[in-house]
Design a protein around this motif. Sequence first.
Motif, mmCIF file in Angstrom:
data_model
loop_
_atom_site.group_PDB
_atom_site.id
_atom_site.type_symbol
_atom_site.label_atom_id
_atom_site.label_comp_id
_atom_site.label_asym_id
_atom_site.label_seq_id
_atom_site.Cartn_x
_atom_site.Cartn_y
_atom_site.Cartn_z
ATOM 1 N N HIS A 180 16.957 2.632 -9.301
ATOM 2 C CA HIS A 180 17.084 1.875 -10.554
ATOM 3 C C HIS A 180 16.060 2.263 -11.624
ATOM 4 N N GLY A 181 14.970 2.897 -11.232
ATOM 5 C CA GLY A 181 13.914 3.212 -12.187
ATOM 6 C C GLY A 181 12.974 2.058 -12.447
ATOM 7 N N ARG A 182 13.289 0.868 -11.923
ATOM 8 C CA ARG A 182 12.462 -0.329 -12.084
ATOM 9 C C ARG A 182 12.633 -1.237 -10.876
ATOM 10 N N CYS A 183 11.621 -2.036 -10.602
ATOM 11 C CA CYS A 183 11.717 -3.100 -9.606
ATOM 12 C C CYS A 183 10.499 -3.988 -9.767
ATOM 13 N N ALA A 184 10.430 -5.053 -8.966
ATOM 14 C CA ALA A 184 9.270 -5.946 -8.985
ATOM 15 C C ALA A 184 8.972 -6.401 -7.569
ATOM 16 N N MET A 185 7.684 -6.574 -7.279
ATOM 17 C CA MET A 185 7.262 -7.070 -5.974
ATOM 18 C C MET A 185 6.693 -8.471 -6.133
ATOM 19 N N VAL A 186 7.233 -9.418 -5.355
ATOM 20 C CA VAL A 186 6.771 -10.802 -5.353
ATOM 21 C C VAL A 186 5.884 -10.994 -4.133
ATOM 22 N N SER A 187 4.669 -11.500 -4.348
ATOM 23 C CA SER A 187 3.729 -11.724 -3.251
ATOM 24 C C SER A 187 3.214 -13.156 -3.301
ATOM 25 N N GLY A 234 0.270 -13.334 1.452
ATOM 26 C CA GLY A 234 0.578 -11.943 1.775
ATOM 27 C C GLY A 234 2.045 -11.689 2.061
ATOM 28 N N ALA A 235 2.854 -12.749 2.209
ATOM 29 C CA ALA A 235 4.301 -12.552 2.364
ATOM 30 C C ALA A 235 4.847 -11.937 1.084
ATOM 31 N N ARG A 236 5.771 -10.975 1.240
ATOM 32 C CA ARG A 236 6.240 -10.233 0.069
ATOM 33 C C ARG A 236 7.742 -10.009 0.107
ATOM 34 N N MET A 237 8.296 -9.795 -1.073
ATOM 35 C CA MET A 237 9.668 -9.342 -1.221
ATOM 36 C C MET A 237 9.723 -8.409 -2.430
ATOM 37 N N VAL A 238 10.680 -7.486 -2.403
ATOM 38 C CA VAL A 238 10.836 -6.523 -3.490
ATOM 39 C C VAL A 238 12.219 -6.721 -4.097
ATOM 40 N N VAL A 239 12.270 -6.823 -5.444
ATOM 41 C CA VAL A 239 13.483 -7.237 -6.144
ATOM 42 C C VAL A 239 13.876 -6.184 -7.174
ATOM 43 N N ALA A 240 15.160 -5.859 -7.213
ATOM 44 C CA ALA A 240 15.704 -4.922 -8.194
ATOM 45 C C ALA A 240 16.099 -5.671 -9.469
ATOM 46 N N PRO A 241 16.285 -4.958 -10.584
ATOM 47 C CA PRO A 241 16.696 -5.629 -11.831
ATOM 48 C C PRO A 241 18.007 -6.383 -11.711
ATOM 49 N N ASP A 242 18.895 -5.964 -10.778
ATOM 50 C CA ASP A 242 20.175 -6.660 -10.620
ATOM 51 C C ASP A 242 20.084 -7.861 -9.685
ATOM 52 N N GLY A 243 18.888 -8.184 -9.196
ATOM 53 C CA GLY A 243 18.709 -9.342 -8.331
ATOM 54 C C GLY A 243 18.844 -9.055 -6.846
ATOM 55 N N SER A 244 19.229 -7.847 -6.462
ATOM 56 C CA SER A 244 19.234 -7.502 -5.039
ATOM 57 C C SER A 244 17.785 -7.410 -4.572
ATOM 58 N N PHE A 245 17.552 -7.653 -3.285
ATOM 59 C CA PHE A 245 16.166 -7.756 -2.846
ATOM 60 C C PHE A 245 16.014 -7.366 -1.380
ATOM 61 N N HIS A 246 14.764 -7.110 -1.005
ATOM 62 C CA HIS A 246 14.379 -6.830 0.373
ATOM 63 C C HIS A 246 13.226 -7.758 0.724
ATOM 64 N N GLY A 247 13.249 -8.328 1.939
ATOM 65 C CA GLY A 247 12.176 -9.203 2.377
ATOM 66 C C GLY A 247 12.424 -10.643 1.993
ATOM 67 N N THR A 248 11.438 -11.501 2.278
ATOM 68 C CA THR A 248 11.582 -12.931 1.986
ATOM 69 C C THR A 248 10.213 -13.571 1.830
ATOM 70 N N ILE A 249 10.122 -14.555 0.958
ATOM 71 C CA ILE A 249 8.918 -15.375 0.853
ATOM 72 C C ILE A 249 9.202 -16.781 1.375
ATOM 73 N N ALA A 275 13.550 -10.379 -11.068
ATOM 74 C CA ALA A 275 14.607 -9.537 -11.617
ATOM 75 C C ALA A 275 14.478 -9.437 -13.138
ATOM 76 N N ALA A 276 14.178 -10.568 -13.795
ATOM 77 C CA ALA A 276 14.012 -10.559 -15.245
ATOM 78 C C ALA A 276 12.809 -9.723 -15.656
#
Length: 339
Positions: A15-22, A35-50, A64-65
């Motif tokens: 995607h060229g962009r993403c965000a990590m939530v910690s 320290g729990a983390r998830m990584v989110v794409a601009p379209d709202g798809s994600f990996h991991g869970t908080i 995502a925004a």
Amino acid sequence: MRNPWSAVRDLLERHGRCAMVSVLALQGSAPREVGARMVVAPDGSFHGTIGGGTLEYEAIAMAAAQAADATSADALKLRTFTLGPDLGQCCGGRVTLAVESFSAARLDEARCLAELAGHGGFATRAAIGAQGEVGPREIVAGEDTVDAPLALSAGLLEERFAAGETRLVLFGAGHVGRAIVLALASLPFRVTWVDSRANAFPAHAPRSVEARHLSDPTALFREPAGGEVRPAEVLIMTHDHALDLAIADAALRAPGIGGVGMIGSATKAARMVSRLRAAGYGEETLARFRCPIGISGIASKEPAAIAISVAAELMLRREQAGAFHNKRGGRLAGGMRLV
């Protein structure tokens, strides 16, 4: 989640962009730990869970925004939620999330950290500017340097990332072997699955598994390492007790093996230990051998029950090992350097 850098790398490539939530800080009861983390794409798809629930729903939307907003590129933003009043969650705690956006300019950094994660745990430091600008992460040499999984103080972000996947060599594709492979499929293990019988493996296996037919399974330990040797766990459960012993002997002699476990009764264990001792192994080496395998308290002999017990034991061993990989020497790509 497991070390998040592979997800950051993959989403930047796609995607060229993403965000990590910690999860940066918490007070009281909360769905996940600091320290729990998830990584989110601009379209709202994600990996991991908080932790799921409304908190995660809000975090995904926020991340995502931020990932899609060019003005927020490569910045860290904080948001605090009081779970009861703000989100209607019954946990009753207070959670501060750090949302860090990544642009394609940081792809080299993500690739380096993803590769480093494959060799074990590590720690980083990064300077955070007045507007949340994130500086290049510096690799910290020494596991004692960073005490907490995640901390932000006086403009310095310190992070500790857990070890990547543990390499496991599993000998035997019988009922219990198959059950163990399935039990480990969503856990941080990379499995090499070996059997001397060509038709022993199922038609399909999890993506984390490499199935190998070797007429002499002990030959695996004579293969060239092909680079850095990583500590491995070995599990032995073939159809032949003599073969079990031969594999245990070869595994105990091989470098980089963290532990050698064998399925069996107390009687089998006593015989195996006696034969290994007669072969010249001292008590220090024999301490790396264990039989029976699995945690205590589960009496069922059903393959799936044994697999749960063994998977729990492997997770305990992984977490107790828990040492950081100390990266030494040289400057890493993407502007990272060793502290």
